[in-house]
Motif scaffolding. Sequence first.
Motif, PDB file in Angstrom:
ATOM      1  N   PHE A   1      40.784  38.719  45.856  1.00  0.00           N
ATOM      2  CA  PHE A   1      40.244  37.606  44.990  1.00  0.00           C
ATOM      3  C   PHE A   1      40.847  36.325  45.205  1.00  0.00           C
ATOM      4  O   PHE A   1      42.077  35.916  45.259  1.00  0.00           O
ATOM      5  N   GLU A   2      39.885  35.556  45.496  1.00  0.00           N
ATOM      6  CA  GLU A   2      40.098  33.999  45.758  1.00  0.00           C
ATOM      7  C   GLU A   2      39.345  33.164  44.645  1.00  0.00           C
ATOM      8  O   GLU A   2      37.837  33.425  44.644  1.00  0.00           O
TER       9      GLU A   2
ATOM     10  N   LEU B   1      36.240  40.863  46.511  1.00  0.00           N
ATOM     11  CA  LEU B   1      36.249  41.722  47.837  1.00  0.00           C
ATOM     12  C   LEU B   1      36.711  43.039  47.083  1.00  0.00           C
ATOM     13  O   LEU B   1      37.759  43.158  46.860  1.00  0.00           O
TER      14      LEU B   1
ATOM     15  N   GLY C   1      36.922  31.450  42.310  1.00  0.00           N
ATOM     16  CA  GLY C   1      35.607  30.830  42.856  1.00  0.00           C
ATOM     17  C   GLY C   1      34.838  31.480  43.731  1.00  0.00           C
ATOM     18  O   GLY C   1      33.566  31.149  44.216  1.00  0.00           O
ATOM     19  N   ARG C   2      35.265  32.515  44.204  1.00  0.00           N
ATOM     20  CA  ARG C   2      34.418  33.559  45.082  1.00  0.00           C
ATOM     21  C   ARG C   2      34.486  34.789  44.502  1.00  0.00           C
ATOM     22  O   ARG C   2      35.024  35.381  43.671  1.00  0.00           O
ATOM     23  N   ILE C   3      33.275  35.579  45.116  1.00  0.00           N
ATOM     24  CA  ILE C   3      33.125  36.900  44.444  1.00  0.00           C
ATOM     25  C   ILE C   3      34.295  37.850  44.984  1.00  0.00           C
ATOM     26  O   ILE C   3      34.645  37.784  46.073  1.00  0.00           O
TER      27      ILE C   3
ATOM     28  N   THR D   1      48.635  34.688  49.644  1.00  0.00           N
ATOM     29  CA  THR D   1      48.336  35.474  48.806  1.00  0.00           C
ATOM     30  C   THR D   1      49.316  36.493  48.340  1.00  0.00           C
ATOM     31  O   THR D   1      49.903  36.905  48.731  1.00  0.00           O
TER      32      THR D   1
ATOM     33  N   ALA E   1      45.529  32.993  46.596  1.00  0.00           N
ATOM     34  CA  ALA E   1      44.412  34.534  46.385  1.00  0.00           C
ATOM     35  C   ALA E   1      45.567  35.632  45.884  1.00  0.00           C
ATOM     36  O   ALA E   1      46.725  35.451  45.738  1.00  0.00           O
TER      37      ALA E   1
ATOM     38  N   ARG F   1      38.422  37.233  36.127  1.00  0.00           N
ATOM     39  CA  ARG F   1      38.483  36.293  37.242  1.00  0.00           C
ATOM     40  C   ARG F   1      39.232  35.103  36.897  1.00  0.00           C
ATOM     41  O   ARG F   1      40.071  34.381  37.322  1.00  0.00           O
TER      42      ARG F   1
ATOM     43  N   ASP G   1      31.918  42.217  46.217  1.00  0.00           N
ATOM     44  CA  ASP G   1      31.408  42.431  47.502  1.00  0.00           C
ATOM     45  C   ASP G   1      32.117  43.766  47.950  1.00  0.00           C
ATOM     46  O   ASP G   1      33.385  43.841  48.266  1.00  0.00           O
TER      47      ASP G   1
END
Length: 472
Positions: A76-77, A83, A79-81, A130, A34, A20, A109
């Motif tokens: 993937f962004e 997907l 700071g976020r889980i 993205t 992203a 990440r 996720d």
Amino acid sequence: MFDCALDLDTLFAQHSQIIRDRHARALAAENCAAVLVHAGAAPAVFADDQYYSFRVNAAFKSWAPLTDVPDCFIYFEPGRIPLLLFNSPLDFWYKSADLPQGYWTRHFDIRAVADRGAARALLPADLSHTAFIGVADAEIASWGLAGANPPTLVAHLDFARAVKSDYELACLRGANLLGARGHVAAARAYAAGATEFEIQLAFLTACGLREQELPYNTIIAFNEGASVLHYQRLERRAPAARHSLLIDAGAECAGYASDITRTYSFGNADFAALIGHMDELQQSLCASVRAGTDWRDIHLSAHHLTAELLQEADITLCDADEAVDTGLSSVFLPHGIGHLLGLQVHDVGGWMRSAEGGEIARPPGHDYLRLTRVLEPGFVVTMEPGIYFIEQLLNEALADSRAQKINWARVAQLRPFGGIRVEDDLAVTTAGCENLTRDAFSALRAGPEYLEAAPRSSSAAPAASGSAASGG
Ligand code: GLY
Ligand code: MN
Ligand code: MN
């Protein structure tokens, strides 16, 4: 295939964070918000209702050991889980993959999607910031993404991929254990009189893998076939006489490859001795591997050592300096001494100067070298010296001044054996390297599996070939 002492849950948690962070840095450099990574799709056969075997995009499997389900996406962004859009079509013709479970799934996720439309619906409406990684077919190209495989983003990811996480090293150890198991079974099959094709079956069975799950097509070559660097014929008939076997075969574990070569002599002490010398040469090269070393120096040193061996074995008629300077050593060793290994057998990024780009040139006259970087702790490389009697290259040498420096009678004597390669996989450390392949063979020898699969001693067993004969 993992060492059970390892805590995969912890290792994967660390790895996932590394991936990440790596993508966050690459996105910042590319000025994107992203990334969407596609697993890929199996290409259709022309005018048919069948598909070629699916081979997952390596950039996708850097995220998760999900290697056999086409048309999945990771979004993937930073700071976020992440997907994971898991492709699970309703299709009564084919068995859809079951939703994954295991040590890695809590880091995503995961949403099952029945088709591309469902995948698109779970992504943000605006994908104009993205980046996309993969092959953008017409449908994906219509999603309004920022761009496919932007060079700055890809360069950052490829450059960083050379350094393996502890989780990746565990996977590579597993791939070597599997590969070593296959090699032991293959040597046993050879000793028992198997054909190239039957040796392939023995290798696959011992690894528990189907052909499409291997990291590359196996090279199983009897006799002169060993002079073809990527011989992949798998002859079904037994040869009239058996002189030698070169087997270059690896396995895959959680998406990571091993790449292992051993050579065997069949009852010829002269060729067995030459294999033994090559094995010693390979070990001395392995001993020179440590962080901070320029791989080009190792490659050139391999040429010097090989040239010395060629002269000692009475194959060439000049000293090592002359053989290297005139390109004579390249007649017998035309390939690079090794390459990066990981998610791909010839992993990306071998020539990169930095994450920002630029290439480190190969030494002049060494056009097939796939790695020119200075080694860092965590790099995994192959070490694969060899000598071969290749008709095309010998004919080229015959036509120029190198012809006088070759002992053609000795070459004629050795040609029926084809060639020798000894190849191990090494994890680079500050102090030296861990030999993943030899450790794997040793572990097998120490365990009950070796007893089941090891070549039995018999009059038909391959002659001793240095430590290569015992698989490690
Ligand atoms: N098996 C291909 C290689 O050794 O590079
Ligand atoms: Mn290799
Ligand atoms: Mn190989």
